[in-house]
Structure formats: structure tokens, C-alpha cells
Design a protein around this motif. Sequence first.
Motif, mmCIF file in Angstrom:
data_model
loop_
_atom_site.group_PDB
_atom_site.id
_atom_site.type_symbol
_atom_site.label_atom_id
_atom_site.label_comp_id
_atom_site.label_asym_id
_atom_site.label_seq_id
_atom_site.Cartn_x
_atom_site.Cartn_y
_atom_site.Cartn_z
ATOM 1 N N PHE A 576 1.349 -1.224 -0.009
ATOM 2 C CA PHE A 576 0.047 0.102 0.274
ATOM 3 C C PHE A 576 0.643 0.939 0.459
ATOM 4 N N TYR A 578 0.610 5.464 0.984
ATOM 5 C CA TYR A 578 -0.238 6.449 1.820
ATOM 6 C C TYR A 578 0.414 7.693 1.392
ATOM 7 N N ARG A 586 -4.774 6.933 1.610
ATOM 8 C CA ARG A 586 -3.757 5.622 0.505
ATOM 9 C C ARG A 586 -4.665 6.604 -0.873
ATOM 10 N N ALA A 589 -2.592 0.841 -3.340
ATOM 11 C CA ALA A 589 -2.803 -0.869 -3.534
ATOM 12 C C ALA A 589 -2.666 -1.742 -4.753
#
Length: 670
Positions: A576, A578, A586, A589
Motif C-alpha cells: 500500500f 499513503y 491511501r 494498493a
Amino acid sequence: MRSSSPRLSSLVGLLLLAACGGGAGAGKVESAEDKKSREDAEAIAREAAAQGGVGIGDPAGSTGAGGGYDGGLALYAVNGKVVLDGLAKEWPARAKAKEARGGSVTGDVAFGLQSDESFLYVVAEVPPTPFVRTAAFAEKESRAVLTIGVPNANGKGVTSVDIGLFPGKPGDSAGVVKFLSGAQKGREIDGAKIVEGPAGETPLVFEAKIPWKAFPNGGEPRVGLKGALGWLDGAGNGIGTPAGAALPTEAELAVVQGLLEGKGMAHDAPSAELVADVAGDGKAERVASYGNFLTVAGPNYRGGNQFFFREYPGAITGLETLALPGVSNKLVVVKRTLSAGGATRKITEVLRFTGDEADAVFAQETAVEVGDKKASSTVTLGEKITVVSGENKGFDAGSFPLLGDSVVHDLVSAFTPKKKAVYTWNGKAFALSSEETNAVSAKPLVGPSTPKSDPLPKDLPTPKTEKTNTSQALVDRFKADRKITDAAKIDLTVQLAEDATPERVLLFGRDLVVVGPGFRGGSRYEYLTLQQFDNASDISSVTTRDFDGDGAAELVVRGTRHMTQGADTWNVDLTFVYAVKETVKRVFAIETGRSRGKDRVQGMVQMIPNPKGKGAIFDVRPGKADGFTKESYPYRQEPFGGAIEPLLLPWGGVTAARFAFDGNNFSKVD
């Protein structure tokens, strides 16, 4: 190493089991039975040698791992805690032994290896076989033999040791782990332990741990290893993994599965390799070339589960290291060839690794051949690189073909603009400090077939991370608000947002916290609970990378999610990203791997410099399936564009994808 010869025949494969056995102890008179066993082993060794076999301790390999990966044993990092209980529930996929000796063991024999900083862990699964155990733990008794070869400090060959794993009789006697070779042959290994499964269980399972300090060179470096494991039962039957094969760590295995397998080179030995600390992370990396691919992998580099690769035009012919005063990591010298317009050229390039990537700090053409015409330069490497004219045969000033490359310096010759050049290290690269010129007008080689060395992207480096106690009052307030008493699992300081003052990033359990003197006016914290993970232990790492090239980093979180489907539990590995804007948000992913029990599909997901601009991008490709096939894997290839970008399956029909960040969102790019 792929070979059409029978060098990895059954005799060679079990050579380590026969010729490296315990033998008679010091001071003992060799019995007739022991003499017969020794003579049989020596005969096997002679026959193996006649077939071209190379034992694991033979320095015939290049500089480290020698042979290619045989698809069997690999060294996995411990995930959690290894409990030696003889049940082997927590082990990753095992390798089946396939190389037989004498009367082959009937049934499957499987081995597994794991490692942490202090210990090497072994698991073995053995079907019912004649089991002999006495208090002597002697050569004719049931045992496993582990052979590990560790690269030497000079980078030439490996030093190996044979270790005997003698499981006890379940419910009756304890086992022993001892040296079978070297100066300590016959001695039990301090700190080692072996545990058998419950009595009567089949197959017999036993686990062991061995201190790394028991291996040559203290088990360092921990890349470029060779390894083999075998089992001999009480009737003299044996089976094992091939001697002389590479024993890859997870990072090295990623090179095999993520790059070489797709190129048909998974079992090939490297054309050149070296083992050295080239990343400056305090641990040695393995640098290896396969055809025109350069790869770098190591236990600390890129988290120990990713690797670097670069594809060159032409072929890589040699690798060296270059040490410079004041530079903690060694530079990599790449020697390569390329052909264009009827000319064959040799190039020497020097790479320096900073962070996850490599910068070309020097590149020089050293030779050119056109038909029977030849010219060369002599290059002396050091803190100063001196290039002088060498051989010249057949060329004149009007016919000499300059390379005309924007990165690689032209040949230094009597027929080129320079007849001598000196380049001096300035802390970042080798810059021209002096030269002697020729009054010539050689013409560049031109044409569409001329391969150019594209300049590396001028990537803004990811801001340096460090540990500080900045904004500790805010951290204490957060802990009080959330009633947290434990220390942070992750605590790093890096520039993320707002002004140029670095922020502090901490991970408490599943809470990702951002504070800083210039962040939110230095008066409050921001946090995000990583709810996609069931437990804090499922989060494996938090790192940083500047994806849009603005000088501020984004946060990269890796971990594993657990899914239940019927009676099956699936472990899904995810990455992921961020960005810290108004909130911790976020922005990307992607699934990187999926496993069920021993079966796994591993994707290849790399973060590389953006070739079309600043920052970094995700380069995504299919990886490897272990245990699964297209028919047995229950999921189809998912399309792009969902909340989590899909794992690329080896049979999914998608060969590659790239994702770039524009400062707000990631999107798929050409």
C-alpha cells in the motif's frame, strides 16, 4: 547450472552423503566394516569426478554461489518464531530430494531451510525407513547431512562444512548435531538442537537449529551460498538434493522467479558475479549477470525481498568492485560489449548504488573492432581513473568510427580526439580533470542500428530517513489518547509534507502516526488505523519513496491479509502507498503474492526510477507459481482499475504493467 552432461547424476548428487560422512573418530582403529564403507565412498567420488562432477566444496564456481539454482533448496527468512516441536506446521514450502544413492529410499524425502540473524533452521520429512540409532551416532546410522558453502572474503570460491543431523529415536533417545568435516569433525555443535516428532508418526519429522557461527566465516556473507541436504537410512540407502547447487535466499530467489524464469534462464549459472557490500547497508549483496541483465539482491537491500535489475544492450562479460576513500559502499565495475554498424565494442562502466537505485558515475569505451581492424584503450581504475591509448591496428583518422554516445566516453586512441584522459572522483562521480588531445577529425558511427546508452533518469532521491525524538510531546499525547504503553514498531523521520522540516512517522500496533514541528503547525498529530490487517504482526514493513519527484516522500506499507474460503486459508501479500496531504490518504494498493499452505503464486513488483520524468513508478510483471498450475489455481486474472491492483498470474496473459503517481493519484501508464 543447466547441463546436458550427467554431472548431476545420482552419484554426484549424493557424493556429499557418501564421501563426507562421519567416518572413524580420532584415535579409533578403523574396522573392516568402516573401511569397506570408506572405500565404497571413495569409489563413488572417483566415478563422479570422471563424469565431471563438482563437489560443493570445490572452488571451481566463479566467486560465490557458483552453479545455477536447481529449483530445490532455498533459504527463507523466519516469519515469526520457529518452534522446534517436530510438527513442522510453520514451515514454508519444502524441497523434495531427488538424487538417489545405492538402493534408493522409497517414498518422498523433503527438506526445508529457514534463517534468522543467529540460527539456520532445518526441517526434514522422512518416510518409514530402516532406522538405526546407537549412542555412538556413527557413520552407518540413520542421519541427514547438511553441506553449506559460504563465500570467502576474497570473493574466490567457497569454504564448506558438512554437518550431521542425527535424530533421536522418538520417545526413546535424544538426537545429536555434530560436525562431519573440518578441524572439529566428530564434535557436537554448541548451541545446536534437534527435535523429533511424536513416536509412531509417519513420515518421521525432525527439526533442528544450528548457530550460524558454526559455519565457515561465521556464516557471512549470507548471499551466494551453496547448499545440499541428504538422508541416509540405516540400510545404507540415500537420497538428497544435488551437490554444488546455489542456495538462494529469498532476495536471490526473487531474481530467479521474477526475472530469470521468464527469460528461460532460471537454472543458468551467472556469466559473472561478486559478493560485496555495494548498497552500503552493512551486509553483502550478490551482484550477478545473466546475459545482458545485471541483478543485485541482498538480505537488507530493498527489504530483503526485492531486487535490482538493469538490461543492457549487448552482453555483460565481467564484474569487479572498486573501493574509494570516504565511500562506505563499494562501487560496481561492469564490463560489457555491444555491436552496431559492423563494429564490436567493449565498455567499462562504474555504478554507485545510493538507496535502492544505481547511478552510472563513469562509462568508457575500451576497445573497438571492425573486421580485422582493432583499437583499444588502457583503463586504470582508482580514486583517479586514467585512460590512455592502447593497441591500434588498421585504423586511420578518417575511418575511425567514434561511438558518439551521450553517456559513454569515446575510445582514447591515436585516432580519436583524446589520447589521454584523467577522471577524478568528486564525491558524486568521476569528472574529467586533465586530458591530452589529438588533432584528428574522426567521424561518429551513425545509423539506426547504433544502440545508445540512454542517460539514467535524474531521479530525485527519496529523502533520507533517520531516527529522532522530534515532537515527542505529541507522540506522548497520542499514546495517552489511545492508551498505548508499548514502544513503536516503526519510528523514522523523513520529509513528507508541508514545509521542508522532516516529519516523524511511527507505527504503534496497526496505528500509523505522523507528527512534526512543521506539520499541522506542530500542534497536533494525524493517524490512520491500518484496518486491512487483522493483527499488528501482519504488517511487515513501513518504508518511504518519492513517487512524484517533488522531494517529499510517500509511505510504503507492506503486509499480509488472511482470507478464508471454505476450509482454506489464503495469505495475500499486499503493498500500500499513503500520501500525507490534508490527511494520511491511501493512494495505491497492489497484490504481490498469494499462498495457500505450501502452494504459492509470487508476482514481481518493483519500484524503479520513472524513465519519463522524476520520481519512481511501479513496474509489475508476472512471477512464478510453486505448487499451483493454471488448472489448479482457483482465481482468474483480475482486470486493472480496482481498489487493489491485481496480482499478475504467470498464465494470465498480461506480460507487464506500470503505474505512476501525479501527486494525487496513481494511474496505469505505457
